[in-house]
Scaffold this active site. Structure first.
Site, PDB file in Angstrom:
ATOM      1  N   HIS A 157      -7.448   9.583  -1.862  1.00 30.44           N
ATOM      2  CA  HIS A 157      -7.024   9.437  -0.437  1.00 30.44           C
ATOM      3  C   HIS A 157      -8.013  10.189   0.707  1.00 30.44           C
ATOM      4  O   HIS A 157      -7.778   9.834   1.727  1.00 30.44           O
ATOM      5  CB  HIS A 157      -5.457  10.282  -0.392  1.00 30.44           C
ATOM      6  N   LYS A 160      -2.813   5.987  -4.169  1.00 33.43           N
ATOM      7  CA  LYS A 160      -3.889   6.942  -3.663  1.00 33.43           C
ATOM      8  C   LYS A 160      -3.571   8.342  -4.310  1.00 33.43           C
ATOM      9  O   LYS A 160      -2.535   8.694  -4.674  1.00 33.43           O
ATOM     10  CB  LYS A 160      -3.843   7.039  -2.048  1.00 33.43           C
ATOM     11  N   ASP A 215       0.876  -1.258  -0.152  1.00 33.73           N
ATOM     12  CA  ASP A 215       0.038   0.133   0.056  1.00 33.73           C
ATOM     13  C   ASP A 215       0.959   1.209  -0.014  1.00 33.73           C
ATOM     14  O   ASP A 215       1.766   1.508   0.692  1.00 33.73           O
ATOM     15  CB  ASP A 215      -0.811   0.140   1.325  1.00 33.73           C
ATOM     16  N   TYR A 248       2.830   9.859   0.107  1.00 29.27           N
ATOM     17  CA  TYR A 248       3.920   9.271   0.648  1.00 29.27           C
ATOM     18  C   TYR A 248       5.324   9.369  -0.047  1.00 29.27           C
ATOM     19  O   TYR A 248       6.423   9.162   0.938  1.00 29.27           O
ATOM     20  CB  TYR A 248       3.696   7.586   0.807  1.00 29.27           C
TER      21      TYR A 248
END
Length: 288
Positions: free
Chosen positions: A114, A82, A48, A53
């Site tokens: 997200h 996302k 994930d 990120y």
């Protein structure tokens, strides 16, 4: 364990592993590489990530290098990413294509919006619903092209989820939200069950706070396992997929052992009784 007991079938007809490696705060190609290596060795087949990120490219590179080591091919792993809140609305196509390019794995198995809001707008801004709708239409388009095999949402409230279900052409395959014994998300789970949406958990350990809860520790002692394993098992025993994050090879391996034991009905009840509606992570309830 057979795949039927370690995966859940999405409304697209495709199985998704119940256990995946969360990569939030995994930064730098080396850290990502070693975490992915440890996860693949321990049997993880789902990973994930997210645009925010900033590790999509590192994750894609690590998988391309490491899959052959374990006799695996691209189709053997399930990749989640996302759309960043800054790309909500008119910029959704560019954001999604950027994720596809960064991962460079041909397609993304599951792509989520997200956050229900838009970066740069106040949470109550009435442009948020329209931006969400534009983002979803973009995801539907890329889904039709086969670039996003399944599409879904993250951090949606019951109101956001109902709004989407009533207006979408392609129903969401997954809702990913914070979920643990102190936040059982009963209404969201009911809506997901009613409309065939897979309910997926993040922050199963309550950002680490729950591993020191006396009840969790007592159950862990009785089961001869770790508090983290208890919390993850509590979710998957209800059919809820989990995404524990760690860069520690030992913990990554330990977290994969949640299919080696079963919690008793009494243990499940005691853990579920901890529910108090407490959120450790961001709260989307005020987003228009």
């Amino acid at each position: 364990m057979s795949s039927s007991t370690t995966s859940v079938v999405l409304n697209t007809g495709v199985p998704m592993p119940l256990l995946g490696l969360g990569t939030y705060k995994l930064c730098g190609s080396e850290d990502v590489y070693w975490a992915v290596d440890a996860a693949l060795a321990a049997g993880y087949r789902a990973f994930d990530s997210a645009a925010v990120y900033r590790n999509e490219a590192d994750l894609g590179r690590a998988l391309k290098e490491l899959l052959p080591k374990y006799g695996l091919i691209r189709e053997d792993v399930f990749i989640i990413s996302k759309l960043g809140p800054k790309d909500q609305g008119d910029s959704a196509m560019g954001g999604a294509l950027h994720s596809l390019s960064q991962l460079d794995l041909g397609y993304i198995d599951l792509y989520l919006i997200h956050w229900p809001g838009t970066q740069g707008l106040v949470v109550t801004d009435q442009h948020n619903p329209g931006n969400r709708a534009k983002s979803w239409a973009t995801l539907e388009e890329l889904h039709a092209q086969g670039k996003l095999k399944a599409i879904g949402v993250s951090n949606y409230t019951p109101a956001h989820l109902k709004e989407l279900i009533q207006s979408c052409k392609v129903p969401p395959a997954v809702l990913q939200v914070e979920f643990h014994p102190r936040l059982r998300q009963t209404e969201l789970r009911r809506i997901c069950e009613e409309y065939g949406v897979c309910f997926q958990a993040y922050s199963s350990l309550g950002t680490g706070e729950l591993v020191t809860d006396p009840i969790v520790m007592e159950v862990a002692k009785n089961c001869e396992c770790t508090p983290a394993q208890v919390l993850l098992r509590w979710a998957v025993q209800q059919g809820v997929p989990v995404l524990p994050k760690s860069s520690n090879p030992g913990r990554i391996k330990d977290n994969a052992r949640i299919f080696d034991f079963t919690l008793t009905d009494r243990d499940m009840e005691r853990l579920s009784a901890l529910d108090c509606g407490h959120k450790y992570c961001w709260d989307p309830s005020a987003v228009a």
